[in-house]
Every structure is written in structure tokens, then in C-alpha cells.
Design a protein around this motif. Sequence first.
Motif, mmCIF file in Angstrom:
data_model
loop_
_atom_site.group_PDB
_atom_site.id
_atom_site.type_symbol
_atom_site.label_atom_id
_atom_site.label_comp_id
_atom_site.label_asym_id
_atom_site.label_seq_id
_atom_site.Cartn_x
_atom_site.Cartn_y
_atom_site.Cartn_z
ATOM 1 N N ILE A 492 0.941 -1.376 0.161
ATOM 2 C CA ILE A 492 -0.196 -0.082 -0.185
ATOM 3 C C ILE A 492 0.887 1.486 0.239
ATOM 4 N N GLY A 493 1.617 1.095 1.108
ATOM 5 C CA GLY A 493 2.782 2.313 0.491
ATOM 6 C C GLY A 493 3.426 2.911 -0.801
ATOM 7 N N VAL A 494 3.478 1.360 -1.277
ATOM 8 C CA VAL A 494 4.197 1.794 -1.940
ATOM 9 C C VAL A 494 3.410 2.779 -3.571
ATOM 10 N N ALA A 495 2.532 1.992 -2.755
ATOM 11 C CA ALA A 495 1.595 2.290 -4.551
ATOM 12 C C ALA A 495 0.963 4.173 -4.524
ATOM 13 N N ALA A 496 0.974 4.241 -3.069
ATOM 14 C CA ALA A 496 0.465 6.109 -2.411
ATOM 15 C C ALA A 496 1.312 6.709 -2.324
ATOM 16 N N ALA A 497 2.860 6.188 -2.593
ATOM 17 C CA ALA A 497 4.229 7.566 -1.729
ATOM 18 C C ALA A 497 3.822 8.276 -3.190
ATOM 19 N N MET A 498 5.194 9.211 -1.828
ATOM 20 C CA MET A 498 4.855 10.917 -2.949
ATOM 21 C C MET A 498 6.210 10.829 -3.229
ATOM 22 N N ILE A 499 6.764 11.629 -4.461
ATOM 23 C CA ILE A 499 8.029 12.058 -4.616
ATOM 24 C C ILE A 499 8.464 12.537 -4.116
ATOM 25 N N HIS A 500 10.013 12.480 -3.425
ATOM 26 C CA HIS A 500 10.650 12.788 -2.980
ATOM 27 C C HIS A 500 12.407 12.762 -2.960
ATOM 28 N N GLU A 501 12.334 14.493 -3.055
ATOM 29 C CA GLU A 501 13.568 14.537 -3.151
ATOM 30 C C GLU A 501 14.103 15.623 -3.204
ATOM 31 N N GLU A 502 15.691 15.193 -2.078
ATOM 32 C CA GLU A 502 16.553 15.856 -1.901
ATOM 33 C C GLU A 502 17.800 16.354 -2.445
ATOM 34 N N VAL A 503 18.278 17.902 -1.776
ATOM 35 C CA VAL A 503 19.903 18.130 -2.076
ATOM 36 C C VAL A 503 20.587 18.579 -1.160
ATOM 37 N N GLU A 504 21.873 18.230 -1.325
ATOM 38 C CA GLU A 504 22.752 19.096 -0.456
ATOM 39 C C GLU A 504 23.598 19.872 -0.886
ATOM 40 N N LYS A 505 24.591 20.622 -0.128
ATOM 41 C CA LYS A 505 25.127 21.017 -0.839
ATOM 42 C C LYS A 505 26.283 21.300 0.639
ATOM 43 N N THR A 506 27.879 21.328 0.995
ATOM 44 C CA THR A 506 28.680 21.596 1.702
ATOM 45 C C THR A 506 29.145 23.672 1.732
ATOM 46 N N VAL A 507 27.889 24.270 2.474
ATOM 47 C CA VAL A 507 27.721 25.514 2.777
ATOM 48 C C VAL A 507 28.500 26.259 3.921
ATOM 49 N N SER A 508 29.127 27.201 4.297
ATOM 50 C CA SER A 508 29.999 27.592 5.476
ATOM 51 C C SER A 508 29.079 28.834 6.163
ATOM 52 N N ASP A 509 28.195 29.384 5.445
ATOM 53 C CA ASP A 509 26.945 30.178 6.118
ATOM 54 C C ASP A 509 25.728 30.813 4.986
ATOM 55 N N PRO A 510 25.422 29.705 5.120
ATOM 56 C CA PRO A 510 24.063 29.797 4.246
ATOM 57 C C PRO A 510 23.312 30.919 4.401
ATOM 58 N N ARG A 511 23.318 31.683 2.795
ATOM 59 C CA ARG A 511 22.260 33.198 2.419
ATOM 60 C C ARG A 511 21.453 32.623 1.909
ATOM 61 N N PRO A 512 20.447 33.539 1.112
ATOM 62 C CA PRO A 512 19.232 33.397 0.792
ATOM 63 C C PRO A 512 19.001 32.816 -0.734
ATOM 64 N N ASP A 513 20.030 33.335 -1.336
ATOM 65 C CA ASP A 513 20.336 33.463 -2.595
ATOM 66 C C ASP A 513 20.709 31.409 -2.604
ATOM 67 N N ASP A 514 21.589 30.856 -1.443
ATOM 68 C CA ASP A 514 21.843 29.100 -1.025
ATOM 69 C C ASP A 514 20.107 28.879 -1.146
ATOM 70 N N ILE A 515 20.051 28.885 -0.667
ATOM 71 C CA ILE A 515 18.125 28.211 0.157
ATOM 72 C C ILE A 515 17.467 28.160 -1.092
ATOM 73 N N ALA A 516 17.197 29.368 -2.644
ATOM 74 C CA ALA A 516 16.502 29.714 -3.383
ATOM 75 C C ALA A 516 17.368 28.523 -4.275
ATOM 76 N N GLU A 517 18.206 28.948 -4.534
ATOM 77 C CA GLU A 517 19.275 27.795 -5.351
ATOM 78 C C GLU A 517 18.933 26.332 -5.648
ATOM 79 N N LEU A 518 18.984 26.143 -4.347
ATOM 80 C CA LEU A 518 18.916 24.680 -4.348
ATOM 81 C C LEU A 518 17.713 24.851 -4.314
ATOM 82 N N ALA A 519 16.862 25.231 -3.412
ATOM 83 C CA ALA A 519 15.629 25.104 -3.944
ATOM 84 C C ALA A 519 14.836 24.904 -5.285
ATOM 85 N N ASN A 520 14.815 25.865 -6.116
ATOM 86 C CA ASN A 520 14.453 26.122 -7.828
ATOM 87 C C ASN A 520 15.270 24.548 -7.880
#
Length: 709
Positions: A492-520
Motif C-alpha cells: 500500500i505504501g508503495v502504491a501511495a508514496a509521494m515523490i521525495h527529492e533531496e539535494v545537499e551542498k557544503t556551505v559554511s554560512d548559508p545565504r538566502p540565495d543559496d537556499i533559493a538556488e537549491l530550492a529551485n
Amino acid sequence: MPDKVRRIRVGIDVGGTFTKAVAIDMVKGDIVGKVTVPTTHSSIEGVSTGIVEALKTLMKRHDITNSQIELISHSTTQAVNALLEGDTAKVGIVGMGVGLEKSNVIKRTNVRDVELAPNKYLRTCYRFLDTSRYLEDDRVRQTVDELKAEGAQVLVVSEAYGVDDPSNELFVMQKSDVPATAGHELTGIYGLEIRTLTAAINAGILPKAMSTAKFVEAAVRKEGIVAPVLIMKGDGGVTDMRTFQSKPIITVLSGPAASVAGALLHLRVIDGVFIEVGGTSTNVCVIKDGRPEIRYVTITQHPTCIRSLDVRVAGVAGGSLVRWSGRKITDVGPRSAHIAGLQYSCFAQPDELEGGQIITFSPKEGDPIDYVAIEAGGKRFAITNTCAANALGTVPEGDYARANVESAKIALSILASRLGMTVEQTANTILEISAKKVLEIVEPMLKEYKLRRERILFVGGGGGASVLVPYVARKMQLSYKIAEHAEVISSIGVAAAMIHEEVEKTVSDPRPDDIAELANQVKKTALDRGAMPESITIQSEFISERSLLRVTAMGNVSLDIGTANALEIGESEAHVLACELFGVNEGVQRIFDMKNYHIFACEMSKKKLFLKSKKQPVLVLDKYGRVRLSVDNAAVFNGSPQDVADRVDELLHKHQESGKDLAPQVHILDGIKLMDFSSLTAPEHVAKAVRNELKNAAANDVAAIVRLQ
């Protein structure tokens, strides 16, 4: 409803013993049918044969036509089995870096042969390319040819800082005439050695994954089915077969992940523990704030960059065999009736057990000879946890694990008479030992993830759920629920599962632009994989001690056939669900209407010594009733994008004036997506990111949820 308008999703879960398929009518929300076939480990095409057999049997038995199927998704044991069995291709590794760093790069990219299991290795060969000078076609092709001459069937390309600029990795991959993968494709984090090792393990199972994907897809198309074919990932989401062909490592632990996804679909839980009781082992996973906990996967002692559900395994389950010293019960498991090839005594007829005697045996060659069975009429029968629970009468009528109670009592009485105990004492001793093994895993997880005891719910899944979960819950004096259709919860879980995507990046001090870029980036990937835009939730997280920024997108599967509105919940149903999740019967308020989301708050008082404090928990459900956000105390406001941005600014300013350096967690809902800014710690960064996000808001009325201390 006429059959011709049935919209069917098929979920197929490949287990160690059985492959189970379920058909779900997405219009009615009902299970149309379910079938079980033996998992085809010995087939030339491996477990893929069983997947196709299960699909064909399901369609034939329940009169499902090709045109009614809108989606097929399946879990797979292919990756894990290939690794454990050492059934991997030889990997040619191309390490790259500038000449001055050559020795360090070679040290970190030449992973040599990787031990996967006793006497089972992932074989590798290696070459280094100096990227301080321009990479020429001839030099790259020569390098690839040299690796092929050493037996390489697949290529890994790994360059120092390749996650920042993957152009060299891509160039080498393009020149390869054998399947190739690169470190930057699997993760965006630094750590050249772990990135290379992850890519090498992934590459080792690439050829098998490619043939599996092609076989399954070709077989489905041969049946005249045009529906998308998706595959379960270890993080609880699904992805397309194209991704599986290049990143098979993401399907490690997809079986347990499927079960958790199925449990969350049927039983909405904020904080709890999912316990899946199979025949031989029990999987345990913590659910916190409505989401299963995820961590990096370790494959046979080798850490990787791949994240999967944090599923921990106890070597005891519904079919575990009893062991004794001749005078007392000493243990239960790890061997099971399934492994020993014995029938459970509780599923035998009472007359088959008449005159039965206790014997001891070894389930497998090399096992201890202290396992117990009943020998009667020339046959052997196992005494299991399922037998003990049925003898006590704790398995409800109609449950998958419900057996012949009389037979169970006869079996336990034969053992009890040898022990000088009552049937009840014997059965309880068996379940007590088994429950302790599960609790040895559960209790540390509760502490590790800091779950609050008053909110914990045990959720049982698997065919043996009713055997062990109630007993474990009683031991901890906590409540429990058994998931509907527990025995096929993974399918049942396989049939009804959602798309789940993730991205990681090494950033010492994240800025709004970093999040916006990865979010897009992650949003585009989710859309490409088939997620509906209005269902996407984007969350960000910053792990400061590792300088790691992680952005995740989740969304429901988009389908060309029909719409996905059939299983939407109404306002009254959402309110009932919110009360259940908050654990109260009154005081729960729907805050305001918003497309695609139900938002509720509930004022609660908490006594601490002589003081009484008030807090406002907030809960966000999507239109399908899934928990998208749970905050134990928050301020909530809505209005135009400009108004909300101004109010967030004002709240952040007050927060700073109070002497707090770190910004509170801020979540923005615009009616289409839920955006989390918890990865930003500086108030000015949060304010800027929120304002930038709201400039592109898809609605005139948006909402902000701000976590309060």
C-alpha cells in the motif's frame, strides 16, 4: 460505479520470502485486490520475474484492465541482494585533481576492493587524471580503455571539488563507452573519499539495475499497460525508472520505507514508533513531527552519502522459534519457522498435534541444536510467537495472524508440561523475551530523537503486528494502533508514496540565495519526476557542525489519467483528524482557509511547578490529510504577501531586541507550496529570504508560521 471509470494504482513490494501486490481504487479509496507470489531470487531475471508475475496475477484475478491502471510502483531488494551476495560489476575509478594535490587525491579516490560481506568484494581498478592541464579526448579515452582492459565494466569519475564544478567529471563520462556515474550526481557535499566510495558502490550495481529496470518496463509495456512505472526509494519517496538506472543505491532499504509510507497513509501520526513485524525480523522506525526520521546509510560498515529512513532491525518476529536449555526457555529467535521450513503449530489442525513430543533441532547447518519443535505423526511443527499470542487469545478475530486457538493451546501445553509451567506462563515467557528484544531497539531511539512520552503512539504493521506490538506497547504503558491491511502495508505504501527529492551542498554560512538556488533545483527535479506543482512542500535544514545545507521537496504523484482529487478530505474530516493528532476533543480551531492546506491551532496550558504557561501548537495537513508541518508552539498570521513579509520583519526585529542571536524557524504557505527557512540562522537573512519568496507567491493570501521558544 462502472468498472470502466476505475482508476487503479498498483503497489508491489518485494520481500525476502514473498512478493506482494495490491491494487487500490483511487476513486473509492478501496483495496480492489491483493496477491502474494514467492519472490523469484533464483530466476535469471531475479526478483523482476516475481514483480511481473504478481502484476499479471493481480490483474487476472481481479478483472483489472490495462486502461484502468494509472500507476505502477514497486520496491526492490535488488540493490541490497546484489551487495550482500557480492554480485557486482568490476568498477573502474578515474580520480582527478590538480598535480600538486595528486598524492592526496589518489589516497582519497583509490578505494581499492571494498568488502561487502564475508569473502564478497566490490572489485575496483584505478587511474588518475591530472586536471591542472586541459583534458584531451585521446587521454581520456586511453584511460577508459586501460581500465576496461583490467576488467572494468562500469566507470566512476570523481574529482576533488567536483561538486562545485562538475564539468570535468561530465566530460570523462561523455567519453566513456561503458556505463558511468560520478560523485556529483549522488551528492553535493564535500568529502572526496566518502563521495567516491558511494559512487563506487552505486556503480557496482549499475549493470544489474539497468537490466532490471529494462526488463520490468518492457514486461509491463508488453502487457499493453502505458501507465508510469515508479520505484520506491529508501527515504520513503518514489522516483522514475530512469533515475533507478543511474542511481540504484537510492533504493537500499526501500522495503521498510514502503511499510512506513503505508502506515502514515492509513494512520496519521505526529510522534510515534512504527513497528513492522514480519516472519523473521522486526523493523523499527521513529516518526517525529509527522515524518519518519532519516539518516545516512551505512552499507556493511561503509558510510555513504545516501540518506534513507532510519530503520533498525530486531532479530525476532511472528515466526521466531523458541529455544530452551531442557529446563527453561532461554531465547526466542533469531531463526524462524520460515528459515527452518516448518509449519506454525497454531496453523495446524488440532488432531495433527495429538501425541506430539518436544524435540530439539538445528534450523540450519551450523546453528545451535537448542531450537524447539513438536514432532507428531512423523511431522514437525514450530512453536512461535504467533502460537504464543494465539494461545493467550490476544490476536483478534479476522487478523492476518489469527490462527487456530485450540491448536495453539495444545502446542503450548506440550511445551508447558515439559517446563512445569502453565500454558499462560509459557506463552507470556515467550512474548516477554521477544518484546525485550524489540524494546532494546525502541527505547534508545526514543531518547535519541527526544520524543515526548505523552504524545507517543505505537503503530503496528506487517503480518505479525498483532502478535508483538500490543505486548510491547503494554510493557511501556503506551497506546498503539494496528494499521489497516497490516500484512500488505508495504505494498500500500508503495502504491501511495509521494515523490521525495533531496539535494545537499557544503556551505559554511548559508545565504538566502543559496537556499533559493537549491530550492529551485530540487523543485525542478520533483516536477521532472512527476510531482504535482500544487502538492510540493520544500523544507531546508542547515547542519552547522558539518557546514551542510539540505533542501528537500515532497509532492504527490502527477498523473495523466484523471485527477488526484478523489482522496481529498473535507473540512469536517480534517477537523476530526486534527483533534485526534492534538490529542484533545475541543479547542481545536481551523485558523483560515487556504487552497491545498488545512491549518489548525489549539491553545494548551502546561503546569511547571507553581507556574502555568500557555502555548499554541500548530498543525498543517495537506488536502489528502497528510501531516505536512507540526509545531509545538507558534505564532500564525496571514494576509497579502506584503503584509506577511512586514509582520515577519517585525517579529524578527522583536526577537533580536530580546537578546536572541538565532532567528526562529519560519514557514511560509502560499496555497501551493510550503516553504521552510529553518536553515537560516541570522534574522536579516530570514527576512530577506521570506521577502524574496513572497515576491513570487502564487496567491494573494499567504500565511506565516513562526516557531516560538
